[in-house]
Design an enzyme around this catalytic site. Structure first.
Site, mmCIF file in Angstrom:
data_model
loop_
_atom_site.group_PDB
_atom_site.id
_atom_site.type_symbol
_atom_site.label_atom_id
_atom_site.label_comp_id
_atom_site.label_asym_id
_atom_site.label_seq_id
_atom_site.Cartn_x
_atom_site.Cartn_y
_atom_site.Cartn_z
ATOM 1 N N ARG A 158 0.816 -1.228 0.000
ATOM 2 C CA ARG A 158 0.000 0.000 0.000
ATOM 3 C C ARG A 158 0.843 1.269 0.000
ATOM 4 N NH1 ARG A 158 -2.298 -3.868 2.445
ATOM 5 N NH2 ARG A 158 -1.334 -3.378 4.428
ATOM 6 N N GLU A 198 5.193 -11.079 13.956
ATOM 7 C CA GLU A 198 4.783 -11.700 15.212
ATOM 8 C C GLU A 198 5.183 -13.187 15.209
ATOM 9 O OE1 GLU A 198 0.764 -10.854 16.088
ATOM 10 O OE2 GLU A 198 0.944 -11.553 18.155
HETATM 11 P P1 AMP Z 1 4.644 -3.066 11.236
HETATM 12 O O1 AMP Z 1 5.844 -3.681 10.576
HETATM 13 O O2 AMP Z 1 4.129 -3.867 12.397
HETATM 14 O O3 AMP Z 1 4.865 -1.611 11.609
HETATM 15 O O4 AMP Z 1 3.459 -3.111 10.179
HETATM 16 C C1 AMP Z 1 3.400 -2.146 9.162
HETATM 17 C C2 AMP Z 1 3.091 -2.755 7.839
HETATM 18 O O5 AMP Z 1 2.046 -3.717 7.926
HETATM 19 C C3 AMP Z 1 2.640 -1.699 6.863
HETATM 20 O O6 AMP Z 1 3.247 -1.955 5.595
HETATM 21 C C4 AMP Z 1 1.140 -1.818 6.811
HETATM 22 O O7 AMP Z 1 0.668 -1.747 5.490
HETATM 23 C C5 AMP Z 1 0.824 -3.168 7.432
HETATM 24 N N1 AMP Z 1 -0.075 -3.089 8.589
HETATM 25 C C6 AMP Z 1 0.221 -3.415 9.866
HETATM 26 N N2 AMP Z 1 -0.838 -3.300 10.669
HETATM 27 C C7 AMP Z 1 -1.850 -2.880 9.876
HETATM 28 C C8 AMP Z 1 -3.232 -2.565 10.130
HETATM 29 N N3 AMP Z 1 -3.784 -2.656 11.357
HETATM 30 N N4 AMP Z 1 -3.990 -2.147 9.087
HETATM 31 C C9 AMP Z 1 -3.443 -2.052 7.851
HETATM 32 N N5 AMP Z 1 -2.169 -2.350 7.555
HETATM 33 C C10 AMP Z 1 -1.370 -2.761 8.560
#
Ligand code: AMP
Length: 178
Positions: free
Chosen positions: A64, A101
């Site tokens: 995205r 995770e």
């Molecule tokens: P993180 O690595 O945990 O910061 O997750 C960020 C990535 O996962 C981004 O590229 C987001 O597009 C996706 N992502 C994580 N959590 C969500 C969420 N609750 N809603 C939409 N996209 C998420």
């Protein structure tokens, strides 16, 4: 252009509980992307803090981040470089693994995607735990480019991603604390 503010942007982010796994509420930005005024405002707001930062390239994170980053690049008058999931880029790549995770994921960049003369803005739709963002910053810095900062549409503050980013100037448009 119709009057449009950040509050209206928030109404165009749809919560989808239980996607893609039961414990996650997915922030679905497709209603915001479908609204031309919202899309224009969101991308302008992501670009705004970096207008005078001499950005030469905007790096977008698959998938995205690819939707927002090229528009931000147009606003800033610079180029776009994709950070992709493994095996998707055709030329020589650098890889950065990061922790999910459960298990590992990775991002790749072309070895000539950015270089020492570049000042790079990293863009994604959401920052949650920060693992994806850290991988992106490591890829850019690993190619000796200057990481100017990161812009995201949505920050899930309760997951603490910001605190895990070392010395990164992070701006978010919409924050959620639960
Ligand atoms: P993180 O690595 O945990 O910061 O997750 C960020 C990535 O996962 C981004 O590229 C987001 O597009 C996706 N992502 C994580 N959590 C969500 C969420 N609750 N809603 C939409 N996209 C998420």
């Amino acid at each position: 252009m119709k009057a449009m503010d950040v509050g209206r942007l928030r109404t165009l982010v749809r919560d989808v509980p239980g996607f893609p796994v039961p414990e996650v509420t997915f922030k679905d930005i497709t209603p915001l992307l479908a609204d031309p005024d919202a899309l224009r405002l969101a991308t302008k707001l992501i670009a705004a803090p970096f207008e005078d930062s001499g950005v030469t390239m905007v790096a977008g994170i698959e998938a995205r981040g690819f939707v927002l980053a090229p528009v931000v690049a147009l606003v800033l008058g610079c180029g776009f470089v994709p950070l992709r999931k493994p095996g998707k880029l055709p030329y020589h790549t650098r890889k950065e693994e990061y922790q999910l995770e459960y298990g590992l994921d990775a991002l790749e960049v072309h070895v000539d995607g950015v270089g020492p003369d570049d000042r790079v803005l990293l863009v994604d739709d959401v920052i949650a735990t920060g693992g994806t963002a850290r991988a992106g910053t490591n890829l850019i810095r690993g190619l000796d480019a200057e990481l100017v900062g990161m812009g995201v549409l949505i920050e899930l503050t309760f997951l603490g991603g910001r605190e895990t980013l070392d010395g990164v100037d992070l701006y978010s448009i919409l924050t959620y604390d639960s």
